[in-house]
Design a protein around this motif. Structure first.
Motif, PDB file in Angstrom:
ATOM      1  N   LEU A  77      40.793  41.040  59.975  1.00 26.08           N
ATOM      2  CA  LEU A  77      41.887  40.079  59.865  1.00 26.08           C
ATOM      3  C   LEU A  77      42.863  40.444  58.757  1.00 26.08           C
ATOM      4  CD1 LEU A  77      39.820  36.798  60.403  1.00 26.08           C
ATOM      5  CD2 LEU A  77      41.213  38.028  62.079  1.00 26.08           C
ATOM      6  N   TYR A  78      42.351  41.027  57.674  1.00 25.21           N
ATOM      7  CA  TYR A  78      43.220  41.373  56.548  1.00 25.21           C
ATOM      8  C   TYR A  78      43.994  42.668  56.846  1.00 25.21           C
ATOM      9  CZ  TYR A  78      44.604  41.931  51.629  1.00 25.21           C
ATOM     10  OH  TYR A  78      45.328  42.072  50.463  1.00 25.21           O
ATOM     11  N   PRO A  79      43.290  43.799  57.056  1.00 27.74           N
ATOM     12  CA  PRO A  79      44.064  45.040  57.207  1.00 27.74           C
ATOM     13  C   PRO A  79      44.948  45.037  58.453  1.00 27.74           C
ATOM     14  CG  PRO A  79      41.726  45.428  57.652  1.00 27.74           C
ATOM     15  CD  PRO A  79      41.850  44.045  57.117  1.00 27.74           C
ATOM     16  N   GLU A  80      44.407  44.576  59.560  1.00 24.38           N
ATOM     17  CA  GLU A  80      45.205  44.577  60.790  1.00 24.38           C
ATOM     18  C   GLU A  80      46.294  43.515  60.709  1.00 24.38           C
ATOM     19  OE1 GLU A  80      45.109  46.744  63.276  1.00 24.38           O
ATOM     20  OE2 GLU A  80      43.613  47.807  62.069  1.00 24.38           O
ATOM     21  N   GLY A  81      46.003  42.413  60.016  1.00 26.21           N
ATOM     22  CA  GLY A  81      46.982  41.328  59.867  1.00 26.21           C
ATOM     23  C   GLY A  81      48.212  41.804  59.115  1.00 26.21           C
ATOM     24  N   ILE A  82      47.987  42.566  58.052  1.00 28.46           N
ATOM     25  CA  ILE A  82      49.127  43.057  57.271  1.00 28.46           C
ATOM     26  C   ILE A  82      49.982  44.005  58.110  1.00 28.46           C
ATOM     27  CG2 ILE A  82      49.683  44.578  55.327  1.00 28.46           C
ATOM     28  CD1 ILE A  82      47.356  43.037  53.913  1.00 28.46           C
ATOM     29  N   LYS A  83      49.284  44.935  58.767  1.00 22.06           N
ATOM     30  CA  LYS A  83      50.040  45.880  59.610  1.00 22.06           C
ATOM     31  C   LYS A  83      50.858  45.109  60.647  1.00 22.06           C
ATOM     32  CE  LYS A  83      46.509  49.278  59.882  1.00 22.06           C
ATOM     33  NZ  LYS A  83      45.583  49.789  60.862  1.00 22.06           N
ATOM     34  N   SER A  84      50.231  44.113  61.242  1.00 21.54           N
ATOM     35  CA  SER A  84      50.899  43.390  62.320  1.00 21.54           C
ATOM     36  C   SER A  84      52.064  42.547  61.812  1.00 21.54           C
ATOM     37  CB  SER A  84      49.886  42.503  63.054  1.00 21.54           C
ATOM     38  OG  SER A  84      48.952  43.336  63.690  1.00 21.54           O
ATOM     39  N   MET A  85      51.992  42.076  60.563  1.00 18.99           N
ATOM     40  CA  MET A  85      53.147  41.358  60.002  1.00 18.99           C
ATOM     41  C   MET A  85      54.348  42.308  59.945  1.00 18.99           C
ATOM     42  SD  MET A  85      52.550  38.199  59.506  1.00 18.99           S
ATOM     43  CE  MET A  85      53.562  37.409  58.272  1.00 18.99           C
ATOM     44  N   GLY A  86      54.047  43.576  59.592  1.00 21.06           N
ATOM     45  CA  GLY A  86      55.110  44.576  59.575  1.00 21.06           C
ATOM     46  C   GLY A  86      55.672  44.774  60.978  1.00 21.06           C
ATOM     47  N   PHE A 118      47.046  38.896  50.217  1.00 17.88           N
ATOM     48  CA  PHE A 118      47.544  39.153  51.563  1.00 17.88           C
ATOM     49  C   PHE A 118      49.076  39.144  51.553  1.00 17.88           C
ATOM     50  CE2 PHE A 118      48.648  38.118  55.922  1.00 17.88           C
ATOM     51  CZ  PHE A 118      47.751  38.852  56.663  1.00 17.88           C
ATOM     52  N   ALA A 119      49.657  38.112  50.941  1.00 18.43           N
ATOM     53  CA  ALA A 119      51.118  38.003  50.890  1.00 18.43           C
ATOM     54  C   ALA A 119      51.706  39.150  50.074  1.00 18.43           C
ATOM     55  CB  ALA A 119      51.500  36.660  50.299  1.00 18.43           C
ATOM     56  N   ALA A 120      51.013  39.494  48.953  1.00 16.10           N
ATOM     57  CA  ALA A 120      51.508  40.572  48.104  1.00 16.10           C
ATOM     58  C   ALA A 120      51.527  41.895  48.881  1.00 16.10           C
ATOM     59  CB  ALA A 120      50.636  40.694  46.865  1.00 16.10           C
ATOM     60  N   ASP A 121      50.500  42.124  49.673  1.00 19.33           N
ATOM     61  CA  ASP A 121      50.454  43.369  50.452  1.00 19.33           C
ATOM     62  C   ASP A 121      51.521  43.376  51.551  1.00 19.33           C
ATOM     63  OD1 ASP A 121      48.516  44.427  48.914  1.00 19.33           O
ATOM     64  OD2 ASP A 121      46.874  44.189  50.349  1.00 19.33           O
ATOM     65  N   VAL A 122      51.764  42.212  52.136  1.00 22.15           N
ATOM     66  CA  VAL A 122      52.836  42.135  53.138  1.00 22.15           C
ATOM     67  C   VAL A 122      54.177  42.463  52.464  1.00 22.15           C
ATOM     68  CG1 VAL A 122      54.141  40.571  54.641  1.00 22.15           C
ATOM     69  CG2 VAL A 122      51.628  40.550  54.689  1.00 22.15           C
ATOM     70  N   GLY A 174      30.542  30.184  67.458  1.00 19.12           N
ATOM     71  CA  GLY A 174      29.879  31.276  68.177  1.00 19.12           C
ATOM     72  C   GLY A 174      30.808  32.033  69.109  1.00 19.12           C
ATOM     73  N   ASP A 175      32.101  32.098  68.761  1.00 20.16           N
ATOM     74  CA  ASP A 175      33.058  32.846  69.596  1.00 20.16           C
ATOM     75  C   ASP A 175      32.643  34.308  69.716  1.00 20.16           C
ATOM     76  OD1 ASP A 175      34.366  30.470  69.477  1.00 20.16           O
ATOM     77  OD2 ASP A 175      36.209  31.246  68.572  1.00 20.16           O
ATOM     78  N   GLU A 176      32.961  34.898  70.840  1.00 20.97           N
ATOM     79  CA  GLU A 176      32.608  36.316  70.991  1.00 20.97           C
ATOM     80  C   GLU A 176      33.647  37.218  70.341  1.00 20.97           C
ATOM     81  OE1 GLU A 176      31.787  37.080  75.068  1.00 20.97           O
ATOM     82  OE2 GLU A 176      29.994  35.822  75.008  1.00 20.97           O
ATOM     83  N   VAL A 177      34.897  36.713  70.246  1.00 21.06           N
ATOM     84  CA  VAL A 177      35.941  37.519  69.607  1.00 21.06           C
ATOM     85  C   VAL A 177      36.595  36.722  68.486  1.00 21.06           C
ATOM     86  CG1 VAL A 177      36.500  38.957  71.608  1.00 21.06           C
ATOM     87  CG2 VAL A 177      37.631  36.747  71.316  1.00 21.06           C
ATOM     88  N   ALA A 178      37.092  37.464  67.515  1.00 20.20           N
ATOM     89  CA  ALA A 178      37.891  36.864  66.444  1.00 20.20           C
ATOM     90  C   ALA A 178      39.258  37.528  66.501  1.00 20.20           C
ATOM     91  CB  ALA A 178      37.237  37.115  65.096  1.00 20.20           C
ATOM     92  N   GLY A 179      40.248  36.920  65.887  1.00 15.55           N
ATOM     93  CA  GLY A 179      41.554  37.561  65.909  1.00 15.55           C
ATOM     94  C   GLY A 179      42.554  36.766  65.108  1.00 15.55           C
ATOM     95  N   PHE A 180      43.819  37.193  65.217  1.00 16.95           N
ATOM     96  CA  PHE A 180      44.856  36.448  64.494  1.00 16.95           C
ATOM     97  C   PHE A 180      46.082  36.337  65.383  1.00 16.95           C
ATOM     98  CE2 PHE A 180      45.143  40.910  63.191  1.00 16.95           C
ATOM     99  CZ  PHE A 180      46.454  41.221  63.522  1.00 16.95           C
ATOM    100  N   SER A 181      46.953  35.420  64.978  1.00 11.06           N
ATOM    101  CA  SER A 181      48.204  35.196  65.708  1.00 11.06           C
ATOM    102  C   SER A 181      49.343  35.222  64.708  1.00 11.06           C
ATOM    103  CB  SER A 181      48.195  33.814  66.377  1.00 11.06           C
ATOM    104  OG  SER A 181      47.023  33.640  67.142  1.00 11.06           O
ATOM    105  N   ILE A 182      50.474  35.818  65.136  1.00 13.24           N
ATOM    106  CA  ILE A 182      51.713  35.654  64.364  1.00 13.24           C
ATOM    107  C   ILE A 182      52.624  34.820  65.265  1.00 13.24           C
ATOM    108  CG2 ILE A 182      53.666  36.812  63.283  1.00 13.24           C
ATOM    109  CD1 ILE A 182      51.655  39.200  62.853  1.00 13.24           C
ATOM    110  N   PHE A 183      53.026  33.680  64.745  1.00 13.27           N
ATOM    111  CA  PHE A 183      53.781  32.746  65.597  1.00 13.27           C
ATOM    112  C   PHE A 183      55.018  32.258  64.864  1.00 13.27           C
ATOM    113  CE2 PHE A 183      52.775  28.604  63.667  1.00 13.27           C
ATOM    114  CZ  PHE A 183      51.724  28.948  62.826  1.00 13.27           C
ATOM    115  N   TRP A 184      55.905  31.675  65.668  1.00 11.07           N
ATOM    116  CA  TRP A 184      57.133  31.104  65.108  1.00 11.07           C
ATOM    117  C   TRP A 184      56.814  29.694  64.646  1.00 11.07           C
ATOM    118  CZ3 TRP A 184      61.313  34.257  64.729  1.00 11.07           C
ATOM    119  CH2 TRP A 184      61.308  35.413  65.531  1.00 11.07           C
TER     120      TRP A 184
END
Ligand code: NAP
Length: 912
Positions: free
Chosen positions: A173-182, A15-19, A131-141
């Motif tokens: 989480l992986y593909p969208e996470g990398i894009k979102s780090m950008g 993940f870090a390498a792709d970022v 049993g969450d209905e949604v999953a996701g990620f956060s980029i935070f300070w």
């Protein structure tokens, strides 16, 4: 205005390498240093490798601080790169605040949950476990708390029922996470990155799942919670359950591939005890079924035991295999070599659960594997071995089995308890146990049947007598095989297996005929030619059909402007129950079973209780032929118990029955009441044979005799009534009696014997009663009607009645014994004799002797019977359909038509 950024990446993994790769594409970004973990052995983290490729300085710190204090030398190195922004894509280390705040723009961090929910190291697992209905990620300070800093960006997706920890990570989480780090870095550069304080509303901090104690599955909860827990840890590290073995020992397993199982309670399977679960779990063909506290089920497809992943459905199989296995060092060395062969073909690392076909192998690879194995191990393997054991570990076991059996054609052996039949100058081992799931076993309640030799009325042996529970096990074994191993066998291979079985029957035909002769009283020469000979023919004939079962394309009306393609498929029905009588034990089995197996079904047969021995010997041969366990199951027992249990079983979808009309009617009711299973009934008969004066009399006498006395009259198509034209009646009777007087009666094993003992005592007694009744009603008993004098055994004297009138019991009912019933008719009144011939509720067979072709064909037109013989009798053939009309039943044995009894037609329509 966009800032130029000097970025330090702190983290590890792909993940870090792709970022890193993504950020390097940006003009305004310079990655000035990469901070990662030390090498593990000689293996460097991919982030370090990627950074080195781009000539970016790499720093590998085992730790950033000691006793809570940042290490000065580490701080110094960090500061040396002069970063303006820290990017933490995936970081497992604790980073001191001097570093977090050390870059003027601060530190941005990726976290795989929608913060403030699921703070902590196992956020994705908890998203699923809760049993969450949604999953996701956060980029935070990043700040000085754990995942508590202000939010910069969040993204989410709806969780699918098929999602696991792996899948949600890979697909979102992986593909969208990398894009979102950008995107996040761009926002920082543009000065548009927000800092939205996290609220504490809905905040959770969840335990880390890398601790083993947190991986234990709680089975005392509803099915959905069990499912969520398993998928939340799938595939790493895997939820843990504890199996309690039969001897009370416990072993931990990890569970993978769970889904909610909507089909409800298990229909077939074997119980498996899991610690903490009140009811047993069920190993079935689809995996392991676990019942939650709400009565709903979770199915688990794979289990990991130690380092070995197996299909959950194979739990008991592998256990058996393991018990069987005590591999020598040499065999284990061959395992290595075999693994290399697989690896060379599949170009993949080989695990014990690697599936040859799932890994992409095709038919040429099968040939290559078999040939390479033959070459490397000098072992007689065939393509079927690969199809039947496509998983590496299974294939290895097959290889070892073949190696241990040397060049004996790879025939598999099966152990059984039985007795040695010493007869006919032979010593024949005969199994006396039930046969199901590929093994011979005792009846659960230990009950046995006494098997009496009809020639001397002595006990021959005791055979296990199947209970309802045994039948249930046998049906479940057939069900598992139908949905498992048997499905892997192609139609052509099925045919080859059947041919192999037929060859084995041929090799053992003297043994089989000897057993049949001793067990059922059949004359040995007849047993050899008909009982066994025609059985072998049936297997060979139907083997040829296996790869010729096909549907049609049908020109249906298209829905303009579109076109429509409609085609049919002929599919096997599933588990078939077969119930057979005692007159031709192995032949009745073969007539039904060969068609049933050729059509692709699996089966459970309940042979007649009086003579089940050839069926059991046959079962042994099916193992030698290589039929997968559960495809063919043999459960001797009583009709009222075992037979009834087969007819009632809800997993049996078709019943093939041969026997008497009253039991046939009862069976049909059971088929309807249980699960409306398809049934075919080959029932009793009272077949008319008309002999006209213009016949070839010699031939008519020869065939007339055999129409009644063949197989001591225990012949369903036996002529139950002979109508002899008055002009030749007396001569016909005289010559029949002459032949009868010279008929050799005695030991059926003696090659000169023409007439052996009746099958069993109850039948013998019934024949005596039948004759008494004929005499009482006024028919003339001209010969026999009694036991053969001075002979022990159920020897019944071949019998002739004349002057039989239509209303008499013996004119209407089947005797199933050597009793000729003769009535006269007037040759000028054919209509009348035809009416008399048809005046019966039976309609199995019929015959006519005349040289007048018009008369013969007129008879064939008008007779109400499924089989018509003209100037011949008993001439059946495996290619010709056989079965009755009226109360002689319906559905055909033999010929192409028999296949349809064991197939169902599916109609597929496509609009294009
Ligand atoms: P049967 O009494 O009807 O028995 C046939 C089979 O059914 C036996 O295995 C018997 O078990 C079993 N059975 C009995 N009651 C049952 C129940 N309630 N549920 C399930 N199965 C049950 O016939 P049989 O005396 O063995 O055989 C003679 C009859 O078969 C004659 O009528 C003959 O014509 C007929 N047959 C017809 C054909 C044909 O192709 N049409 C061929 C051969 C024979 P047990 O062994 O415990 O009795």
């Amino acid at each position: 205005m966009t800032l130029n950024l000097r970025i330090a990446i702190i983290g590890q993994s792909n993940f870090a390498a792709d970022v890193l790769e993504l950020l390097l594409e940006r003009r305004n970004v310079e990655v000035v240093g990469v901070f990662t973990i030390p090498d593990k052995g000689s293996r460097e983290d991919i982030l370090a490798t990627t950074a080195s490729l781009h000539r970016i300085p790499v720093f590998k710190f085992a730790s950033w601080r000691r006793k809570g204090i940042a290490l000065p030398e580490v701080l110094e190195q960090y500061k040396s790169v002069g970063a303006t922004l820290n990017v933490l894509p995936y970081c497992s280390q604790f980073i001191p605040m001097e570093v977090i705040d050390g870059a003027p723009l601060g530190s941005i961090c990726y976290h795989p949950s929608i913060l403030p929910r699921h703070r902590g190291a196992s956020a994705i697992s908890w998203t699923l476990i809760e049993g969450d209905e949604v999953a996701g990620f956060s980029i935070f300070w990043a700040d000085d708390g754990l995942d508590t800093g202000p939010l910069l960006l969040q993204k989410q997706t709806v969780l699918e029922p098929t999602d696991t920890l792996d899948s949600i990570y890979k697909r979102f989480l992986y593909p969208e996470g990398i894009k979102s780090m950008g995107v996040a870095v761009d926002m920082v550069a543009a000065g548009t990155a927000p800092k939205i304080a996290q609220t504490e509303v809905g905040a959770t901090y969840d335990p880390a799942m890398f601790k083993v104690e947190n991986q234990m599955l709680n089975l005392q909860q509803p099915a959905a919670n069990i499912w969520n827990f398993v998928r939340g840890l799938d595939s790493v590290p895997g939820a843990i359950a504890t199996v309690i073995e039969q001897d009370g020992t416990e072993q931990q397993v990890r569970l993978f591939g769970a889904h909610l199982y909507s089909a409800g309670a298990p229909k077939a399977g074997r119980a498996l005890r899991l610690k903490g679960l009140d009811k047993p779990a069920w190993v079935h063909e689809g995996g392991l079924l676990i019942e939650g506290t709400d009565g709903q089920f979770v199915n688990v497809r794979r289990l990991k035991r130690g380092a070995k992943m197996i299909n959950a459905s194979d739990w008991f199989k592998l256990e058996q295999v393991q018990q069987l296995q005590d591999f020598s060092e040499d065999e284990l060395a061959k395992r290595e070599l075999l693994s290399n062969i697989w690896q060379a073909i599949l170009k993949l690392p080989i695990e014990s659960n690697t599936d040859f076909f799932a890994a992409g192998a095709g038919s040429m690879d099968v040939v290559r594997l078999v040939e390479e194995c033959k070459d490397a191990f000098d072992v007689p393997l065939e393509n079927e071995h690969v199809f039947m054991a496509p998983v590496f570990e299974e294939f290895f076991v097959e290889l070892v089995r073949a190696l241990r059996q040397g060049s004996a054609g790879g025939a598999q052996q099966v152990s059984f308890e039985g007795f040695t039949l010493r007869a006919n100058k032979r010593e024949i081992p005969v199994p006396t146990q039930l046969f199901y799931g590929g093994e011979f076993v005792d009846a659960k309640n230990k009950q046995t049947l006494d098997i009496i030799n009809p020639t001397d009325e002595q006990l021959l042996c005791k055979v296990a007598c199947a209970s309802k529970e045994d039948v249930d096990e046998a049906v479940k074994a057939a069900h598992t095989a139908f949905h498992g191993a048997w499905k892997q066998v192609s139609a052509r291979q099925r045919g080859q297996l059947m041919l192999k079985l037929a060859d084995l029957m041929e090799q053992h035909k003297e043994e089989l005929a000897t057993i049949e002769s001793v067990d059922s009283g059949a004359v040995y020469t007849l047993a050899l030619k008909t009982h066994i000979g025609m059985s072998i023919d049936a297997w060979r004939y139907f083997a040829g059909w296996c790869d010729k079962i096909q549907g049609n394309t049908i020109p249906v009306n298209p829905a303009r402007p579109n076109n429509v393609l409609t085609f049919t498929r002929k599919e096997p029905i599933g588990v078939c129950g077969l119930i057979t009588p005692w007159n031709y034990p192995l032949m009745m089995l073969s007539w039904k079973m060969a068609a049933c197996i050729a059509a692709g079904n699996t089966c459970v047969i309940k042979p007649a209780q009086t003579c089940p021995l050839t069926a059991l010997k046959f079962a042994e041969l099916t193992v030698k032929a290589g039929f997968p366990p559960g495809v063919i199951n043999v459960v001797p027992g009583m009709g009222s118990q075992a037979g009834q249990a087969v007819a009632d079983h809800e997993l049996v979808r078709k019943l093939g029955f041969t026997g008497s009309t009253p039991v046939g009617k009862h069976i049909m009711r059971s088929c309807a009441n249980s699960n409306l299973k398809k049934c075919s009934l080959e029932l009793g008969g009272k077949s008319p044979l008309i002999i006209f004066a213009d016949c070839d009399l010699d031939k008519a006498i020869k065939h007339g005799m055999s129409s009644v006395f063949f197989n001591k009259g225990e012949n369903c198509i036996a002529a139950g009534r002979l109508f002899v034209e008055d002009r030749i009646h007396d001569e016909f009777v005289r010559r029949v009696l002459k032949d009868l007087r010279t008929m050799t009666i005695g030991d059926p094993l003696n090659r000169s014997t023409a007439h052996g003992p009746q099958n069993h005592k109850a039948h013998f007694d019934k024949l005596l009663e039948f004759c008494d009744r004929g005499v009482q009603e006024g028919a003339t008993l001209v010969y026999g009607g009694c036991r053969v004098p001075n002979l022990k055994g159920y020897f019944f004297t071949p019998t002739v009645f004349t002057n039989v009138e239509d209303h008499m019991f013996i004119a209407q009912e089947e005797s199933f014994g050597p009793i000729m019933i003769i009535s006269k008719f007037n040759g000028s009144d054919i209509d009348s004799v035809m009416q008399r011939a048809n005046r019966t509720e039976y309609g199995l067979a019929s015959g006519v002797f005349t040289k007048d072709i018009s008369k013969a064909l007129g008879f064939a037109d008008r007779i109400e019977a499924g089989t018509v013989f003209i100037n011949v009798y008993n001439k059946t053939d495996v290619a010709a359909p056989f079965g009755g009309f009226k109360q002689s039943g319906y559905g055909k044995d033999l010929g192409q038509e028999a296949l349809n009894e064991y197939l169902k037609t599916k109609c597929v329509t496509i609009e294009y």
